[in-house]
Write a protein that holds these residues in place. Structure first.
Motif, PDB file in Angstrom:
ATOM      1  N   LYS A   1     -13.960  10.995  -1.314  1.00  0.00           N
ATOM      2  CA  LYS A   1     -14.058  12.552  -1.610  1.00  0.00           C
ATOM      3  C   LYS A   1     -15.042  12.183  -3.503  1.00  0.00           C
ATOM      4  N   ASN A   2     -15.405  13.043  -3.272  1.00  0.00           N
ATOM      5  CA  ASN A   2     -16.451  12.669  -5.259  1.00  0.00           C
ATOM      6  C   ASN A   2     -15.788  13.059  -6.679  1.00  0.00           C
ATOM      7  N   ILE A   3     -15.410  12.082  -6.836  1.00  0.00           N
ATOM      8  CA  ILE A   3     -14.382  12.707  -8.419  1.00  0.00           C
ATOM      9  C   ILE A   3     -15.003  12.319  -9.666  1.00  0.00           C
TER      10      ILE A   3
ATOM     11  N   SER B   1      -5.006   9.825 -12.625  1.00  0.00           N
ATOM     12  CA  SER B   1      -4.557  11.115 -12.636  1.00  0.00           C
ATOM     13  C   SER B   1      -5.286  12.615 -12.140  1.00  0.00           C
ATOM     14  N   ALA B   2      -7.259  11.941 -12.822  1.00  0.00           N
ATOM     15  CA  ALA B   2      -7.615  13.852 -12.268  1.00  0.00           C
ATOM     16  C   ALA B   2      -8.019  12.528 -10.903  1.00  0.00           C
ATOM     17  N   LEU B   3      -8.315  11.408 -10.273  1.00  0.00           N
ATOM     18  CA  LEU B   3      -8.223  11.634  -8.503  1.00  0.00           C
ATOM     19  C   LEU B   3      -7.649  11.934  -8.017  1.00  0.00           C
ATOM     20  N   ALA B   4      -5.241  11.878  -8.379  1.00  0.00           N
ATOM     21  CA  ALA B   4      -4.688  12.391  -8.002  1.00  0.00           C
ATOM     22  C   ALA B   4      -4.787  13.895  -7.825  1.00  0.00           C
TER      23      ALA B   4
ATOM     24  N   PHE C   1      -8.166  13.575  -3.990  1.00  0.00           N
ATOM     25  CA  PHE C   1      -8.832  11.756  -3.448  1.00  0.00           C
ATOM     26  C   PHE C   1      -7.701  11.178  -2.974  1.00  0.00           C
ATOM     27  N   PHE C   2      -6.244  11.349  -2.998  1.00  0.00           N
ATOM     28  CA  PHE C   2      -5.358  10.329  -2.361  1.00  0.00           C
ATOM     29  C   PHE C   2      -5.009  11.365  -1.085  1.00  0.00           C
TER      30      PHE C   2
ATOM     31  N   LYS D   1     -13.861  -9.461  -6.957  1.00  0.00           N
ATOM     32  CA  LYS D   1     -15.252  -9.777  -7.811  1.00  0.00           C
ATOM     33  C   LYS D   1     -16.315  -8.623  -7.033  1.00  0.00           C
ATOM     34  N   GLU D   2     -15.687  -8.135  -5.510  1.00  0.00           N
ATOM     35  CA  GLU D   2     -16.699  -7.305  -5.260  1.00  0.00           C
ATOM     36  C   GLU D   2     -16.162  -5.910  -5.914  1.00  0.00           C
ATOM     37  N   ILE D   3     -15.095  -5.121  -6.345  1.00  0.00           N
ATOM     38  CA  ILE D   3     -14.865  -3.835  -6.043  1.00  0.00           C
ATOM     39  C   ILE D   3     -14.114  -4.455  -8.455  1.00  0.00           C
ATOM     40  N   THR D   4     -14.125  -3.286  -8.633  1.00  0.00           N
ATOM     41  CA  THR D   4     -13.641  -3.605  -9.443  1.00  0.00           C
ATOM     42  C   THR D   4     -12.504  -2.276  -9.916  1.00  0.00           C
ATOM     43  N   ASN D   5     -12.043  -2.272 -11.203  1.00  0.00           N
ATOM     44  CA  ASN D   5     -11.574  -1.139 -10.991  1.00  0.00           C
ATOM     45  C   ASN D   5     -11.454   0.241 -11.192  1.00  0.00           C
ATOM     46  N   GLY D   6     -10.994   0.827  -9.990  1.00  0.00           N
ATOM     47  CA  GLY D   6     -11.688   1.893  -9.423  1.00  0.00           C
ATOM     48  C   GLY D   6     -10.026   2.847  -9.057  1.00  0.00           C
ATOM     49  N   SER D   7      -9.597   2.706  -7.832  1.00  0.00           N
ATOM     50  CA  SER D   7      -8.801   3.870  -7.501  1.00  0.00           C
ATOM     51  C   SER D   7      -7.924   2.961  -6.716  1.00  0.00           C
ATOM     52  N   GLN D   8      -8.173   1.997  -6.191  1.00  0.00           N
ATOM     53  CA  GLN D   8      -6.750   0.768  -5.112  1.00  0.00           C
ATOM     54  C   GLN D   8      -5.983   0.521  -6.433  1.00  0.00           C
TER      55      GLN D   8
END
Length: 219
Positions: free
Chosen positions: A49-51, A91-94, A98-99, A156-163
């Motif tokens: 979902k786009n947030i 918080s915004a993702l929640a 998104f989760f 290296k492939e994924i920087t800070n996001g939702s995980q």
């Protein structure tokens, strides 16, 4: 010395020896392991979902972020003073859902002990359409991610996001992962999931027990 005298001396000797010996310590009762009572869930890997990343406002008050899972609530106390951008993002993702209906896709029990969640695709490769920098990193030292810590995952492939990951036993990790909160309720649920192990019998992979995040509440 008659028989009666010998008996008295023997009894006194036994009493003296018993008194000299240290009292046997009574083992503390082990904390009863939680019996997971998990509901059937329809959560599975799905599209993202786009947030949008919100404007960051530093708050002096901690937030509570509750993961409502199929096995019970896991409550995280988030610290926006130490990790303002991370807490704002989570918080915004929640709040944006998104989760919702996502599963915790990875359990690791090798040199570190954590449950990995927050990817709607359940592949370990998914995340939101924004990234942000590290903050509140620990020192590089043994046990730098103690039990109950909640931190953002990156690579290296994924920087800070939702995980993110929840540490269920004291762990030593590279000091690369932003710490944004601590579990204050429900860590026993994560520990119980970890105890059941990995689905394929290895020490790193999909948990045998499905832990699904049905929704997330922020307050």
């Amino acid at each position: 010395m008659n028989f009666a005298a010998k008996s008295i001396i023997s009894s006194l000797t036994i009493l003296l020896i018993s008194a000299a010996l240290p009292a046997t310590a009574t083992a503390a009762p082990n904390k009863k392991a939680i019996n997971l009572n998990c509901k059937v869930t329809t959560a599975k890997g799905h599209s993202i979902k786009n947030i949008e990343l919100p404007q960051v406002k530093v708050s002096q008050k901690n937030r509570q972020i509750t993961l409502v899972t199929n096995c019970g609530d896991v409550v995280i106390e988030a610290d926006p003073r130490q990790a303002p951008v991370t807490v704002a993002a989570i918080s915004a993702l929640a709040k944006g859902g998104f989760f919702n209906q996502t599963i915790c896709h990875r359990l690791t029990k090798i040199d570190s002990n954590f449950l990995h969640c927050g990817d709607p695709t359940a592949t370990g490769m998914g995340g939101p359409n924004f990234e942000y920098q590290n903050e509140n990193l620990p020192v590089a030292a043994p046990g730098n991610y103690p039990e109950g810590t909640v931190a953002i995952w990156n690579s290296k492939e994924i920087t800070n996001g939702s995980q993110f990951f929840v540490v269920y036993a004291d762990s030593t990790l590279p000091a690369n992962y932003s710490i944004w909160g601590k579990v204050i309720k429900g860590l026993d649920i994560v520990k119980a999931v970890a105890k059941e192990g990995v689905a394929d019998g290895s020490n790193d992979g999909l948990p045998k027990r499905t832990l699904a995040i049905e929704k997330v509440k922020v307050r």
